[in-house]
Scaffold this motif. Structure first.
Motif, short mmCIF file in Angstrom:
data_model
loop_
_atom_site.label_atom_id
_atom_site.label_comp_id
_atom_site.label_asym_id
_atom_site.label_seq_id
_atom_site.Cartn_x
_atom_site.Cartn_y
_atom_site.Cartn_z
N LEU A 389 -0.28 19.07 -5.98
CA LEU A 389 -1.65 18.67 -5.27
C LEU A 389 -0.94 17.91 -4.38
O LEU A 389 -0.94 16.99 -4.75
N GLY A 390 -2.59 17.26 -3.78
CA GLY A 390 -1.81 16.38 -2.91
C GLY A 390 -0.74 16.20 -1.26
O GLY A 390 0.23 17.08 -1.89
N GLU A 391 -0.84 14.54 -1.21
CA GLU A 391 0.47 14.32 -0.64
C GLU A 391 1.42 13.19 -1.44
O GLU A 391 0.70 12.67 -1.94
N PRO A 392 2.70 13.87 -1.84
CA PRO A 392 3.65 12.84 -2.81
C PRO A 392 3.57 11.57 -2.06
O PRO A 392 4.28 11.26 -1.10
N THR A 393 2.84 11.01 -3.51
CA THR A 393 3.04 9.35 -2.46
C THR A 393 2.38 8.70 -3.96
O THR A 393 2.16 8.59 -5.13
N VAL A 394 1.79 7.66 -3.43
CA VAL A 394 1.35 6.42 -4.89
C VAL A 394 -0.38 7.04 -5.35
O VAL A 394 -1.30 7.27 -4.25
N THR A 465 -3.59 12.60 7.84
CA THR A 465 -3.44 11.27 7.55
C THR A 465 -2.40 10.33 8.64
O THR A 465 -2.48 9.29 7.93
N LEU A 466 -1.11 11.38 9.00
CA LEU A 466 -0.42 11.38 9.53
C LEU A 466 -0.68 10.21 10.54
O LEU A 466 -1.36 10.74 11.59
N PRO A 484 4.78 6.12 5.45
CA PRO A 484 4.52 7.42 4.55
C PRO A 484 3.33 6.65 3.78
O PRO A 484 2.98 5.29 3.69
N GLY A 485 2.55 7.36 2.59
CA GLY A 485 0.97 6.93 2.24
C GLY A 485 -0.43 7.61 1.36
O GLY A 485 -0.70 7.35 1.79
N GLY A 486 -0.36 8.93 2.99
CA GLY A 486 -0.88 9.77 2.23
C GLY A 486 -2.03 8.39 3.19
O GLY A 486 -1.91 8.05 4.27
N ASP A 487 -3.50 8.30 2.17
CA ASP A 487 -4.50 7.72 3.28
C ASP A 487 -4.31 6.02 3.10
O ASP A 487 -4.78 5.29 3.47
N GLN A 488 -3.23 5.17 2.17
CA GLN A 488 -2.66 4.16 2.14
C GLN A 488 -1.79 3.69 3.43
O GLN A 488 -1.29 3.23 3.79
N GLN A 489 -1.13 5.14 4.26
CA GLN A 489 -0.37 4.34 5.64
C GLN A 489 -1.21 3.45 6.29
O GLN A 489 -0.55 2.63 6.58
#
Length: 595
Positions: A389-394, A465-466, A484-489
């Motif tokens: 699920l989602g983007e592989p991120t934190v 999010t990119l 990288p980092g989805g919404d954290q980028q």
């Protein structure tokens, strides 16, 4: 001298920073052979498909921001594929969905990354397709030492692969088990696909551009499109637990082409910051820069103090509330959203206490709309419980699951590129066996509700999010960076820009500095969670700072000391020609190289 985990590299020939050392060195090899920054970036991009398959793949997406030595005007390359022609809200609702699935065939947008890389090579590169694909073909055919994180990811989805996604099991499991970290892993089907693209390219004759165009046609209208079309019609289990067929067809691939577009920009502290348009989250960073200036408080620009962290966090909450209400592939009032007057109006909402609300604004007097789903409770499901699920991120507990990818390159002539490839990761969708890759899951960023800025519609791009970044000074490109980092980028990139541009720290010092992010923004990935007041920080931020933030109403969660941020960066001083580069030490795979 401040201690850093590695030096800020300096030189005059060329600099590369990516999220994997093999990709960085492959790109540097292309520079050494006489290629330019764009040749090198394309080589790195195709290598990343092989060595970071849990973070990106050929079936994914790739936006970039570039500037050339001949024309420093920043340009955006959009490799974000749109929704397929059959992707309607009615279709998903008829299948019983409230949200687009977070994985499986129904989550797939049209693949965009490969066409974008090929377009970059055609329009701005100098080397042949065979030259830039050589490293990727070699690693796919003969193997590379696989990352521990790749093996861990495969282990998390092992049962799914064995029980349902059997084509993925055939590629990624060895005698029914994940590979051992450091063992050689190959992908012969992807090597075959690349070599077939080269065969099609060579059949077009000796002209470099004609060869690249022939490869693009083979991808979008030839054997690749045919295989995608046939496989997409098969049903596989997705994040709902049920089996569904996909919607991407060969006609969808044929209708798509990556495009060059104008960048969204703001002038800030003597620099111009360039991002994608509002079909990506990039302008949210530009809004945050505007709001910080509108606060008129120097203390708000320091991301290491409680005053600064509080102000920056509250500004980002406002910017990303606007992202949720206004950003998408359609009519977006971007000029109003980025105007100083609107920033002043929004900055007045920043108070002494942490806000627990999602508060979009009214640019040009328009009434904002956010999804009804966000105004309800949403499913009570912990993010990270399902590795597909989602983007592989934190994740939202501050635990590292992986990330997306990033590439920055600058050459001795002054060409510069920032690119953030992602999607199509091995755990997003079943492998197409004859091609050696899977489709992505970017469609989960659409809402299944009419009338929103990012409502699902055929042919519309999901609000990705990119978000790569290019920075100019006096009209000349001086920095490419990204994370990288989805919404954290862009949250992490904002801290980096504050440290480098405002505080004047070195690249590596800014990358290494303690970082943090807020979860108090609507998530872009299934299950679209928002956690009001939550602030995730590296525990080396300091006890006094944490206590003060908690006193201001922030729910501070302590992460590991090196868990926040995945930055890459390269710079060029137009006056001296000196080039610099830095890379993220977190996760122990980001790497900068140059001379």
């Amino acid at each position: 001298m401040t201690f850093t985990t590695r030096p800020t590299l300096e030189g005059t020939f060329g600099m590369v920073s990516t999220t994997h050392w093999i990709a960085s060195q492959s790109a540097m090899r292309v520079l050494e052979l006489g290629g330019n920054a764009f040749d090198a970036a394309v080589a790195a991009g195709f290598v990343l498909h092989v060595v970071e398959p849990h973070l990106n793949g050929p079936g994914g997406d790739m936006p970039a921001v570039i500037a050339t030595a001949d024309d420093p005007t920043p340009r955006v390359l959009c490799g974000q594929g749109p929704a397929p022609a059959g992707a309607t809200i009615e279709h998903y609702r008829s299948e019983g969905f409230e949200l687009v699935p977070g994985s499986g065939p129904l989550a797939a947008a049209v693949p965009g990354a490969v066409d974008a890389w090929l377009l970059m090579l055609r329009d701005h590169g100098t080397r042949t397709l065979a030259e830039v694909l050589e490293p990727a073909i070699g690693y796919a055919r003969h193997g590379h030492p696989v990352l521990e994180r790749v093996c861990t990811t495969i282990g998390l989805v092992q049962d799914l692969f064995t029980d349902d996604w059997t084509t993925s099991a055939d590629l990624w499991l060895r005698d029914g088990r994940p590979p051992v970290p450091g063992s050689l892993v190959t992908n012969p089907a992807w090597a075959d696909t690349l070599e077939r693209l080269l065969e099609q390219a060579r059949s077009a004759g000796g002209d470099r551009e004609a060869q690249i165009e022939a490869a693009r046609r083979a991808w979008s209208q030839g054997f690749v499109a045919e295989a995608v079309d046939a496989f997409s019609r098969k049903a596989f289990r997705d994040s709902s637990g049920e089996r569904h067929s996909g919607l991407v067809t060969g006609d969808d691939l044929a209708a798509f082409s990556a495009t060059w577009e104008e960048a969204a920009t703001v002038d800030w502290h003597g620099h111009t910051v360039a991002k994608t348009g509002p079909w990506g989250q990039g302008p949210g960073l530009l809004q945050s820069l505007r709001l910080l200036d509108a606060l008129g408080d120097e203390a708000a620009l320091d991301p290491s103090t409680s005053d600064g962290i509080h102000a920056i966090t509250e500004v980002m909450k406002l910017s990303y509330a606007d992202r949720e209400a206004w950003y998408g592939d359609g009519d977006v009032p971007l000029d109003a959203l980025l105007s100083p007057a609107y920033a002043s109006e929004r900055a007045a909402l920043v108070g002494d206490r942490a806000s627990l609300e999602v508060r979009p604004g009214r640019p040009d007097g328009r009434e904002p709309r956010i999804a009804a789903y966000l105004r309800g409770s949403g499913p009570d499901r912990p993010v990270g419980a399902d590795a597909t699920l989602g983007e592989p991120t934190v994740d939202r507990r501050g635990e590292t699951r992986g990330d997306t990818c990033h590439v920055d390159v600058v050459d001795r002539w002054g060409n510069m590129v920032s690119a953030t490839p992602s999607g199509g990761w091995l755990q997003s969708s079943p492998t197409i066996p004859e091609l050696g890759f899977c489709l992505g899951s970017r469609m989960q960023m659409f809402w299944l509700e009419e009338g929103l800025a990012s409502s699902l519609a055929p042919g519309r791009r999901p609000r990705t999010t990119l978000t790569p970044t290019l920075v100019l000074r006096d009209g000349e490109p001086v920095m490419a960076c990204g994370s990288p980092g989805g919404d954290q980028q862009d949250q992490w990139q904002l801290l980096f820009l504050l440290r480098t541009i405002v505080q004047g720290t070195s690249l590596q010092e800014a990358v290494d500095a303690p970082a943090w992010h807020t979860n108090a923004i609507p998530g872009s990935f299934w299950p679209r969670a928002v956690e009001p007041g939550v602030l995730v920080v590296e525990d080396r931020l300091g006890d006094a700072v944490v206590r003060d933030l908690r006193a201001r109403g922030h729910e501070v969660r302590l992460g590991d000391p090196w868990s926040e941020g995945r930055l890459c960066a390269v710079t060029r001083d137009p006056g001296s020609g000196v080039l610099r580069a830095a890379a993220n030490p977190r996760g122990m795979q980001g790497y900068a190289v140059g001379r």
